[in-house]
Design an enzyme around this catalytic site. Structure first.
Site, PDB file in Angstrom:
ATOM      1  CB  SER B  54     -27.606 -11.332  29.465  1.00 33.51           C
ATOM      2  OG  SER B  54     -26.565 -10.398  29.379  1.00 33.51           O
ATOM      3  CG  HIS B  93     -24.479 -10.116  25.239  1.00 33.63           C
ATOM      4  ND1 HIS B  93     -25.704  -9.966  24.672  1.00 33.63           N
ATOM      5  CD2 HIS B  93     -24.706 -10.210  26.574  1.00 33.63           C
ATOM      6  CE1 HIS B  93     -26.637  -9.959  25.612  1.00 33.63           C
ATOM      7  NE2 HIS B  93     -26.057 -10.095  26.769  1.00 33.63           N
ATOM      8  CG  ASP B 120     -27.003 -10.334  21.717  1.00 37.54           C
ATOM      9  OD1 ASP B 120     -27.677 -11.092  22.419  1.00 37.54           O
ATOM     10  OD2 ASP B 120     -25.908  -9.874  22.049  1.00 37.54           O
TER      11      ASP B 120
END
Lengths: 193, 177
Positions: B54, B93, B120
């Site tokens: 990701s 992230h 998210d």
């Protein structure tokens, strides 16, 4: 290298258990030499990675950025009470000087930053991009905000804000770098539209 | 001739003990380094292996990240490792929104993976809109490619893991020096 092979096996193991891959057999056996070679190779590789990362410090980048709010597309209060604004931006930047031989990519984003009576800092990313190489690091883009510009509350009417160009340099290996250019003096409209 | 037998026996015993101590030294020194890193970085897991794509192309599967938990406040653009309530696997992230409160010491954070099309919120727990300070485990400060791939292979094939650990243990115990 020589000392690694001829060094006293027993002593080496007591000094650094676990690091010299000390699973060797006899002093001149295949296993022992393979072990010494592996240790040497890993050490050199680690040293080269560390040095590659250190050379990044010699680079003194001089990036430039310019952003113009081309249009406020719409500006309204959501049913839940939060202000939301949509805008069109002209972004131009020259980030070529950020690239060194240890740079894998540069992540660049534009954030709106402002203060409200409830929050001492609000940072909202409006647009971002990944620059894979130096050739792509000088760009001009005309875009509406990629991420929604929503306040925590209803404080955006007539709000003064900064647009800040942030960049995060991702290295091929080692330490990551980040910096920014703050562009102050932008203001949102007094009325919803 | 009895004393010769006894001497040989005691040498063998000493040899075995030495080997056990050496095995212990390897295990404990690894533990000391891990715990030392935890103290220095202030993060409960100072080194993590990336297991999802990701954050590509910045971080790929198998890359190693070094985390640091400094007193500096979290800001947009930081790459953080967070753990949602009731989930086992932490996520790496990038922060794209920060709202820092004036009155209370709390920060509301929104994250997104560089390679994901959406932020998210879809991954957060039901009804959760923001991450808060206590979800954050650390901030990525450094990066080494590929090194963590062995861990991924071993997690995917648990049998291989036991074979390797067994072989290493056997080697340590049977080495003659």
């Amino acid at each position: 290298m020589t000392t690694l092979i001829l060094g006293d096996n027993y002593n080496a193991k007591m000094v650094s258990p676990g690091f010299s891959f000390s699973l060797c057999l006899n002093m001149h056996s295949f296993g022992y030499r393979a072990n010494a070679l592996l240790t040497f190779a890993v050490t050199i590789l680690a040293l080269m990675c560390a040095m590659a990362s250190l050379t990044d410090n010699f680079n003194a980048p001089t990036p430039t950025a310019h952003v113009q709010v081309f249009n406020i597309n719409w500006f309204q209060k959501q049913p839940n009470g939060n202000d939301e604004v949509s805008m069109t931006l002209n972004i131009s930047a020259d980030l070529q000087s950020l690239f060194t031989w240890n740079t894998k990519q540069v992540f660049v984003f534009l954030a709106a930053e402002y203060e409200t009576y409830k929050n001492s800092l609000n940072q909202i990313s409006l647009w971002d991009g990944i620059i894979p190489s130096k050739e792509h690091a000088k760009f001009w883009i005309h875009t509406s905000n990629k991420y929604r510009f929503i306040d925590q509350g209803s404080n955006l009417r007539g709000k003064e804000y900064n647009l800040t160009m942030h960049w995060h340099v991702m290295p091929k290996t080692g330490k990551m770098f980040a910096d920014k250019i703050v562009m102050p003096g932008y203001r949102l409209p007094e009325e919803y539209r | 001739m009895g004393w010769v037998k006894d001497t040989v026996k005691s040498i063998q015993l000493r040899h075995t003990l030495t080997q056990i101590i050496q095995l212990g030294l390897i295990v404990t020194s690894a533990l000391v380094i891990w715990k030392g890193l935890i103290c220095i970085t202030g993060s409960e897991s100072p080194i993590v292996v990336v297991i999802s794509g990701s954050m590509e192309p910045g971080f790929r599967r198998g890359d190693i990240l070094f985390l640091h938990m400094s007193k500096d406040p979290i800001r947009a653009g930081d790459i953080v490792v967070y753990n949602l309530d009731g989930r086992d696997i932490p996520i790496v992230h990038r922060v794209i929104q920060v709202h820092e409160r004036q009155d209370i010491d709390e920060t509301y954070i929104l994250t997104k993976g560089d390679n994901n099309p959406m932020d998210d919120r879809v991954m957060y727990n039901h009804g959760q809109k923001w991450l808060q300070q206590h979800h954050i485990m650390g901030r990525a400060v450094g990066f080494l490619p590929y090194v963590g791939y062995a861990t991924i292979i071993m997690t995917d094939n648990p049998v291989l893991k036991y074979i390797i650990i067994g072989a290493l243990g056997l080697l340590v115990l049977t080495m003659n020096d």
